[in-house]
Structure formats: structure tokens, C-alpha cells
Scaffold this motif. Structure first.
Motif, PDB file in Angstrom:
ATOM      1  N   PHE A  23       1.172   5.277   0.837  1.00 22.30           N
ATOM      2  CA  PHE A  23       0.640   6.423   1.563  1.00 22.30           C
ATOM      3  C   PHE A  23       1.530   7.628   1.268  1.00 22.30           C
ATOM      4  O   PHE A  23       2.755   7.540   1.408  1.00 22.30           O
ATOM      5  CB  PHE A  23       0.635   6.156   3.065  1.00 22.30           C
ATOM      6  N   GLU A  68       0.848  -1.184   0.000  1.00 25.39           N
ATOM      7  CA  GLU A  68       0.000   0.000   0.000  1.00 25.39           C
ATOM      8  C   GLU A  68       0.887   1.238   0.000  1.00 25.39           C
ATOM      9  O   GLU A  68       1.942   1.262   0.638  1.00 25.39           O
ATOM     10  CB  GLU A  68      -0.926   0.018   1.217  1.00 25.39           C
ATOM     11  N   ARG A  90      -4.089   7.597   0.739  1.00 26.28           N
ATOM     12  CA  ARG A  90      -3.660   6.238   0.415  1.00 26.28           C
ATOM     13  C   ARG A  90      -3.905   6.096  -1.073  1.00 26.28           C
ATOM     14  O   ARG A  90      -5.048   6.143  -1.548  1.00 26.28           O
ATOM     15  CB  ARG A  90      -4.434   5.183   1.194  1.00 26.28           C
TER      16      ARG A  90
END
Length: 496
Positions: free
Chosen positions: A93, A91, A108
Motif C-alpha cells: 500500500f 500486499e 494498493r
């Protein structure tokens, strides 16, 4: 020679031309400034660049040959904008002002659904300039089933009333929960856990309040809850040079996020004194939530999310450990910091600060009993230029500091023990990396070396010159005079 390999990733001539047509500076802006470069997996890096004001990102095996990804939501157009980003478990960010006229944003970026901060009816960020971010795995050994959190550090225009009207900016720490997926109806594709608080760094005796956060380093310990934030602070007035290093306990930051909220009344921010809905707005999903059937942020009631939307700011401030700065220095603008823990020969673990300045110097300092002593100052570049990046590699094979600027990267040793040419200089340098071997001052690498060297500092003593060696002198220092030919020097040791 693999050290001579390089990767070229330039903006195309056509994109440079478009950049110039937009009125951008050909000397500074119409290039591909790499703003994000992190490990994607064991074989690939993930990189994002401004690409002459048309950002691109790419995940490749140390070469840029595949199709690029649109980077407009992941990397700022402007190379001068503050920016921070993390890759965590696949992920991404990031936090920045991404586009020409957009507001600053914490996002995000992937996987879907993407999340971002709110702009109405309460704007969560106001002209924010981001300097850093970190993942803290607070779920590990959590007694309440807590979530991991990502902390963002920035300076923004003050929204609340401040005591000093000449200052328009405040330093902040904000957090979001890693498994936040936004709300079901309210705060769709927006953070439900975003909270922010003011970080204070003041020098009481001068009534000086350093309100601009320039850089941050997070020293993580085995117990994540004992982590410490080190912040580099300065003044918003460009004509005054001053810097302070303040350190903050994560536990103190957590207490502020668990405290009272602020709210807007009559266009002014004031402490909220009304009833707070349950479960507590801005909190991560815990075992208590799950016991009530709330398994994700999408299960949160609308009244909780509505409260969270209107109350992103905490009323209490985060104060530094010891109430005052760990270090304050006039006539210097520190802009980058790295903190390293070093086990010295006296058996104590010392905090070593590596500090980069706005004119290209590297200062190395050591903390002893809450006092910080600068033990080395190095000019890193031929021409004065801001230190833009600072990285320490503490591997025993090559213990180095890497200092980056717009002109290049310089590799320097973590210590310079060979500069101390006498036993006296070696011992009184207070350098935890160094020890006297009877002939020269050497850096201590191994346990075997530690057993046969004299220390270069001691935590419980101070060393003015002259007089004879006291019986209260620490054993390790007595060994210096007995075994290692330091007879030309005499020491008096004051034991507190």
C-alpha cells in the motif's frame, strides 16, 4: 567486519543523462533516492528508488543483482514529493503523487486487482502531501467481525470553507479497509471504503491554528482501539517557525468516521443532511454485512457505492486529546517524531518524545502530567540539515536513536545519564531512563538495577530548591538522602 558491508544501488550513467535532458537538477534529483525500504520476508528486503526520475523496485537478499521491477506505480519520480508505504501480508500500500502531472493517489499496488482513489466526479485528494501510514489490526477481538484498516496522514489544499481564509491547507487522516477489493460495476478497481477527515491542532490562547502536518507516529497498545496518534504540526507560512505536538485517540477518529458526511452543493462543501443508504457507505465488511449476503466489497449495492464516490469527506473534525496541543514551541520547526514508553523507577510508565528539527537537532522530551519537559538537545550533524528519518531501537543490548539526513545516519544513545554529574542533577533531570547509584547517574536496564537505584523523577511532585525534607516526601526520594549520600542537597516536596 559485517558492519562495513554496504549495498551500492546507483542510477546508471544513461539514466542520469536522460534525467539531465529532462531539465532536472544534477545536484539533487538525478540520483537514486531510496524512498521505500521494508522487510519483505525473513530473508529479503523490498526497496524502491527514484532512479533519476525512472523509479525501480527490487526484492533481494540484501543485494541488488536480480532483474528490477518497474516502480512507476509504487514510488514517486520526484525525491521531494511526500510519500508513504507499507508492506502488509504480501500486499503493498502506498500514497504519493507518482508521476509528473498525475494527481496524488492512495493505492494498493499488489496483488491484483490493484486499487486507487477516485478523481471524478468528486476528486478525493487535492494536492495531498503524505507523511505517514499505519496498519491497525482492528479485526482482533472485534465483536462485530470488523476488518483491519490502513490509516494515511497528509496535508492537502482545503476543499471545505475554513474560518481562516489566509490558510489554504488542512491536515487530514484517511482510512481504507485492508480487504477492500473495489466494486463490481461502480468503483471498479477503486476504493469503496476511502474516508477522510480533518485533524485540528490549535493553540487557543494565541488563536494559532497549525494546519500543516509534518510527521506522525502511532503508538499502538495491546488493545488496538486504545492506540494514540501523535502529530507534528506547523504553519504553512515559511517565514514563521513554530511547532505543536497534538495527540489523538483512535476512538475519537473512529467516531468521526461514523458521523455525518460532507457533500458538494453549488461548488461548495456542506454537511450532508439527507438519508444515508444501507449498509453504511465507507464501512468495512462486518458480520452484519455477511448476514445480508454481502461478503465482500464487490457485493455492495450500486447506490451505496455511488454515495461513497461522492462523499469521501466527513463533516466532523478530529480534535486532540485534552483539546489543546500536548506541546507547543516557538522558533523551532519539528519535522520528525518517535514516541517511546519507559517504565521509570517510581513504577510509572512515562511517554518520551524524540523530536527531529529542520536544522538537524534532536530534542528528547518527557511528558509528566500533560506537561512536556525538554530534557536534552543534541546537534546531530556538522552542517545544518533537516532530519529526514528517525528510528528508535529499544532492545536492551543497544538502546539507540537513529537519526537520518541526506548526508548520513547518526546513532545516538536513547539517554545520556552520564551527563548528570551529581545526585541533584540526576534526580531533577526528570529523565525516566536514569537513576543515582550512590556514585554516578546510570541508565537503568534490568529489574535488579531498578530495585537498587533512586529514581530520577516522580510523577506527583514538583521540586523547587531549598528547605528541609518533608515527611510527605515519597519513600524513594527519602532513600536518596538516607542511603545514597545526597546530603549536600535539600528538597522540599509539594504534594498536590
Amino acid at each position: 567486519n559485517p558492519l562495513l558491508l554496504q549495498i551500492d544501488w546507483d542510477a546508471s550513467p544513461e539514466q542520469k543523462k536522460q534525467c539531465l535532458n529532462k531539465g532536472r537538477d544534477n545536484q539533487t534529483e538525478c540520483y537514486n533516492h531510496i524512498r521505500f525500504l521494508q522487510r519483505y520476508n525473513e530473508t529479503h528486503l523490498y526497496a524502491c528508488g527514484t532512479n533519476a526520475f525512472k523509479p525501480l523496485c527490487d526484492a533481494e537478499r540484501f543485494s541488488f543483482s536480480s532483474d528490477f521491477e518497474e516502480g512507476r506505480d509504487r514510488c514517486p519520480y520526484d525525491p521531494a514529493k511526500g510519500y508513504t508505504g507499507l508492506l502488509v501480508d504480501g500486499e503493498m500500500f502506498t500514497a504519493s503523487q507518482y508521476e509528473f502531472r498525475s494527481s496524488p493517489d492512495v493505492r494498493r499496488n499488489f496483488p491484483f486487482p490493484t486499487l486507487r482513489t477516485e478523481e471524478a466526479p468528486t476528486r478525493w485528494l487535492l494536492e495531498a502531501d503524505f507523511v505517514g501510514s499505519v496498519l491497525l489490526k482492528e479485526s482482533i477481538n472485534s465483536s462485530v467481525g470488523d476488518d483491519d484498516k490502513i490509516y494515511f496522514f497528509f496535508t492537502e489544499r482545503s476543499q471545505e470553507q475554513i474560518v481562516y481564509p489566509s490558510q489554504t491547507k488542512v491536515s487530514r487522516v484517511a482510512r481504507v479497509c485492508k480487504t477492500d477489493w473495489g466494486g463490481q460495476r461502480t468503483l471498479q478497481r477503486k476504493w469503496t471504503t476511502f474516508l477522510k477527515a480533518r485533524m485540528v491542532c490549535s493553540v487557543p490562547e494565541y488563536e494559532l491554528h497549525l494546519n500543516v502536518l509534518r510527521d506522525v507516529f502511532v503508538l499502538q497498545n495491546r488493545d488496538v482501539h486504545s492506540s494514540i496518534f501523535y502529530g507534528v504540526f506547523g504553519l504553512e507560512w515559511k517565514n514563521i517557525k513554530a511547532s505543536a505536538i497534538c495527540q489523538y485517540a483512535l476512538s475519537d477518529v473512529q467516531k468521526v468516521f461514523e458521523g455525518p458526511y460532507m457533500e458538494v452543493l453549488d461548488s461548495k462543501w456542506r454537511e450532508y443532511t439527507g438519508k444515508v443508504p444501507e449498509p453504511r457507505p465507507g464501512s468495512c465488511i462486518t458480520d452484519l454485512h455477511r448476514s445480508h449476503g454481502i461478503n465482500s466489497s464487490r457485493d455492495l449495492p450500486d447506490n451505496v457505492l455511488t454515495f461513497a464516490r461522492r462523499h469521501p469527506l466527513m463533516a466532523n473534525q478530529v480534535h486532540p486529546m485534552g483539546v489543546r496541543p500536548l506541546m507547543f514551541k516557538r522558533s523551532v520547526n519539528y519535522v520528525k517524531i518517535v514516541v517511546h514508553k519507559e517504565l521509570a523507577l517510581d513504577g510509572n510508565l512515562y511517554t518520551v518524545l524524540f523530536l527531529g528539527t529542520d536544522d538537524g537537532w534532536l530534542h528528547r522530551a518527557v511528558e509528566i502530567n500533560r506537561d512536556v519537559h525538554i530534557i536534552e538537545e543534541l546537534q546531530m550533524f556538522n552542517e545544518p540539515q533537516p532530519v529526514q528519518s528517525l528510528l528508535v531501537s529499544s532492545a536492551l543490548v543497544c538502546r539507540s536513536v537513529y537519526v537520518g539526513s541526506y548526508s548520513g545516519v547518526v546513532q545516538a544513545p536513547m539517554s545520556s545519564c552520564h551527563r548528570y554529574t551529581s545526585c541533584y542533577d540526576c534526580v531533577f533531570s526528570r529523565d525516566p531512563f536514569c537513576g543515582w547509584d550512590g556514585t554516578v547517574c546510570v541508565e537503568i536496564f534490568s529489574r535488579a538495577q531498578r530495585m537498587s537505584r533512586c529514581p530520577a523523577l516522580n510523577n506527583s511532585t514538583s521540586y523547587p530548591a531549598s528547605a528541609n525534607l518533608s515527611k510527605a516526601t515519597p519513600c524513594a526520594l527519602r532513600n536518596i538522602t538516607k542511603s545514597h549520600n545526597c546530603k549536600n542537597y535539600t528538597f522540599i516536596v509539594r504534594v498536590p
